[in-house]
Design an enzyme around this catalytic site. Structure first.
Site, PDB file in Angstrom:
ATOM      1  N   ASN A   9       0.872  -1.181   0.000  1.00  0.00           N
ATOM      2  CA  ASN A   9       0.000   0.000   0.000  1.00  0.00           C
ATOM      3  C   ASN A   9       0.905   1.225   0.000  1.00  0.00           C
ATOM      4  O   ASN A   9       1.478   1.581   1.023  1.00  0.00           O
ATOM      5  CB  ASN A   9      -0.898  -0.016   1.250  1.00  0.00           C
ATOM      6  CG  ASN A   9      -1.766   1.234   1.331  1.00  0.00           C
ATOM      7  OD1 ASN A   9      -1.827   2.027   0.388  1.00  0.00           O
ATOM      8  ND2 ASN A   9      -2.431   1.411   2.459  1.00  0.00           N
ATOM      9  N   LYS A  11       0.067   4.247  -0.404  1.00  0.00           N
ATOM     10  CA  LYS A  11      -0.582   5.460   0.146  1.00  0.00           C
ATOM     11  C   LYS A  11      -0.327   6.644  -0.791  1.00  0.00           C
ATOM     12  O   LYS A  11      -0.343   6.461  -2.004  1.00  0.00           O
ATOM     13  CB  LYS A  11      -0.103   5.700   1.580  1.00  0.00           C
ATOM     14  CG  LYS A  11      -0.249   4.444   2.449  1.00  0.00           C
ATOM     15  CD  LYS A  11      -0.033   4.665   3.914  1.00  0.00           C
ATOM     16  CE  LYS A  11      -0.235   3.351   4.663  1.00  0.00           C
ATOM     17  NZ  LYS A  11      -0.106   3.483   6.100  1.00  0.00           N
ATOM     18  N   HIS A  95      -9.569   1.383   4.937  1.00  0.00           N
ATOM     19  CA  HIS A  95      -8.299   1.623   5.640  1.00  0.00           C
ATOM     20  C   HIS A  95      -8.537   2.642   6.752  1.00  0.00           C
ATOM     21  O   HIS A  95      -9.321   3.568   6.591  1.00  0.00           O
ATOM     22  CB  HIS A  95      -7.245   2.144   4.651  1.00  0.00           C
ATOM     23  CG  HIS A  95      -5.870   2.102   5.232  1.00  0.00           C
ATOM     24  ND1 HIS A  95      -5.434   3.038   6.145  1.00  0.00           N
ATOM     25  CD2 HIS A  95      -4.850   1.227   5.068  1.00  0.00           C
ATOM     26  CE1 HIS A  95      -4.196   2.725   6.508  1.00  0.00           C
ATOM     27  NE2 HIS A  95      -3.819   1.635   5.875  1.00  0.00           N
ATOM     28  N   GLU A  97      -6.900   5.035   7.699  1.00  0.00           N
ATOM     29  CA  GLU A  97      -6.621   6.430   7.335  1.00  0.00           C
ATOM     30  C   GLU A  97      -7.797   7.063   6.596  1.00  0.00           C
ATOM     31  O   GLU A  97      -7.788   8.261   6.334  1.00  0.00           O
ATOM     32  CB  GLU A  97      -5.327   6.482   6.497  1.00  0.00           C
ATOM     33  CG  GLU A  97      -4.103   6.266   7.379  1.00  0.00           C
ATOM     34  CD  GLU A  97      -2.893   5.702   6.672  1.00  0.00           C
ATOM     35  OE1 GLU A  97      -2.870   5.694   5.422  1.00  0.00           O
ATOM     36  OE2 GLU A  97      -1.963   5.256   7.364  1.00  0.00           O
ATOM     37  N   GLU A 183      -5.373  -4.501  10.906  1.00  0.00           N
ATOM     38  CA  GLU A 183      -4.394  -3.413  11.046  1.00  0.00           C
ATOM     39  C   GLU A 183      -4.707  -2.603  12.299  1.00  0.00           C
ATOM     40  O   GLU A 183      -5.541  -1.676  12.254  1.00  0.00           O
ATOM     41  CB  GLU A 183      -4.456  -2.485   9.825  1.00  0.00           C
ATOM     42  CG  GLU A 183      -3.954  -3.084   8.550  1.00  0.00           C
ATOM     43  CD  GLU A 183      -3.340  -2.014   7.636  1.00  0.00           C
ATOM     44  OE1 GLU A 183      -2.233  -2.248   7.152  1.00  0.00           O
ATOM     45  OE2 GLU A 183      -3.950  -0.956   7.433  1.00  0.00           O
ATOM     46  N   GLY A 189       2.499   2.887  10.843  1.00  0.00           N
ATOM     47  CA  GLY A 189       3.440   3.988  10.655  1.00  0.00           C
ATOM     48  C   GLY A 189       4.134   4.440  11.921  1.00  0.00           C
ATOM     49  O   GLY A 189       4.699   5.530  11.983  1.00  0.00           O
ATOM     50  N   SER A 229       3.488  -1.468  10.535  1.00  0.00           N
ATOM     51  CA  SER A 229       4.929  -1.452  10.817  1.00  0.00           C
ATOM     52  C   SER A 229       5.636  -2.767  10.497  1.00  0.00           C
ATOM     53  O   SER A 229       6.573  -3.165  11.192  1.00  0.00           O
ATOM     54  CB  SER A 229       5.206  -1.038  12.275  1.00  0.00           C
ATOM     55  OG  SER A 229       4.796   0.301  12.482  1.00  0.00           O
TER      56      SER A 229
HETATM   57  P1  13P Z   1       3.063   0.855   7.714  1.00  0.00           P
HETATM   58  O1  13P Z   1       3.584  -0.468   7.191  1.00  0.00           O
HETATM   59  O2  13P Z   1       3.795   2.026   7.149  1.00  0.00           O
HETATM   60  O3  13P Z   1       2.929   0.851   9.193  1.00  0.00           O
HETATM   61  O4  13P Z   1       1.561   0.983   7.131  1.00  0.00           O
HETATM   62  C1  13P Z   1       0.703  -0.067   7.288  1.00  0.00           C
HETATM   63  C2  13P Z   1      -0.522   0.217   6.521  1.00  0.00           C
HETATM   64  O5  13P Z   1      -1.290   1.077   6.861  1.00  0.00           O
HETATM   65  C3  13P Z   1      -0.750  -0.570   5.298  1.00  0.00           C
HETATM   66  O6  13P Z   1      -2.029  -0.368   4.808  1.00  0.00           O
END
Ligand code: 13P
Length: 282
Positions: A9, A11, A95, A97, A183, A189, A229
């Site tokens: 992903n 982003k 997601h 976010e 997640e 992150g 992460s």
């Molecule tokens: P990170 O691997 O950067 O923590 O992000 C995870 C994520 O949100 C994947 O969709």
């Protein structure tokens, strides 16, 4: 036996040029890797270019979101038809976010009311899941608790509710096709990867909820990933867990070598045991 699935992903990262450079380096690194579904989810602008480069390879193209309507006056949105048109076969849905209540604090926004920038709800996630499946896209449905929900002991309840609402109205056949990504929001992150045993426990809980709702045959087919992460260093521990069928990778998917290491580690850990039943016998 479930085939593991590892998803990048990206982003809001990578221009078209950067995305193409990634793919050019990444493809030879995972050449010949078998027994693992690999999916790249670039931003919308890079989908056509990345899709072209992935044609004829064993790597799938995915989007990071979609809108449930096929067309119309929905400024800024992307329809399932537009995604399949450029070669997508997967789409991330729900997601954290994008879920309203998880809107992350943005230091540029002084007004706390503006902190929940996006407004995904369990109801909109459900509509999107239906739309994706109708158009032959495999939804990667994200669920997970915030830090305060975990601290208050609400993890299982949050995951159960998100999952149940996301899958409302689906047939057993449809549910068997989806991918679920656990997640935990506090792990995304932050560098605070979830303990592998605990991630395994929650993925197992997800499977038992699926079994309660849709039966064991279906729950045994659904692929359940962990995300948050993930790095080349911590993936061996996660991939060794029985209930974790792969990963949804953010930051560590931006570099071809680290993402390739993660893919290979998962493929290796989940190798199907050799089947001797068809061997010639004297
Ligand atoms: P990170 O691997 O950067 O923590 O992000 C995870 C994520 O949100 C994947 O969709």
């Amino acid at each position: 036996m479930r085939v593991p699935v590892v998803v990048a992903n990206w982003k809001m990262h990578k221009t078209v040029g950067e995305a193409k450079a990634f793919v050019a380096t990444f493809l030879p690194l995972v050449e010949g890797v078998k027994g693992c579904t690999i999916v790249l989810c670039p931003p919308f602008t890079a989908l056509p270019a990345v899709g072209e480069m992935l044609k004829g390879t064993h790597i799938a193209l995915g989007a990071q979101d979609l809108f449930w309507r096929e067309q119309g006056a929905f400024t800024g949105e992307i329809s399932p038809i537009m995604l399949t048109d450029v070669g997508c076969t997967f789409v991330i849905i729900g997601h954290s976010e994008r879920r309203g209540r998880f809107g992350k604090p943005d230091p540029e926004l002084a007004d706390p009311q503006l902190r929940s920038i996006f407004s995904e709800t369990d109801a909109s996630v459900n509509k999107k899941v239906h739309a994706a499946l109708k158009h032959g896209l495999t939804p990667i449905i994200c669920v997970g608790e915030t830090l305060s929900e975990r601290e208050q002991g609400h993890t299982d309840e949050v995951v159960r509710t998100q999952l149940r609402k996301a899958l409302e109205g689906l047939t057993k056949e449809q549910v068997a096709q989806v991918v679920i990504a656990y997640e935990p929001v506090w792990a995304i992150g932050t560098g605070n990867v979830c303990d592998a045993k605990e991630a395994n426990r929650v993925c197992g809980l997800i499977r038992s909820i699926l079994s309660d709702l849709f039966g064991t045959e279906v729950s045994e087919k659904v692929r359940i990933q962990y995300g948050g992460s993930i790095t080349p260093e911590n993936i061996p521990d996660l991939a060794a867990q029985e209930q974790i069928d792969g990963g949804l990778v953010g930051g560590a998917s931006l570099k071809p070598d680290s993402f390739a290491t993660i893919v290979k580690t998962v493929a290796h850990a989940k190798q199907t045991p050799m089947d001797f039943s068809n061997l010639w016998k004297p």
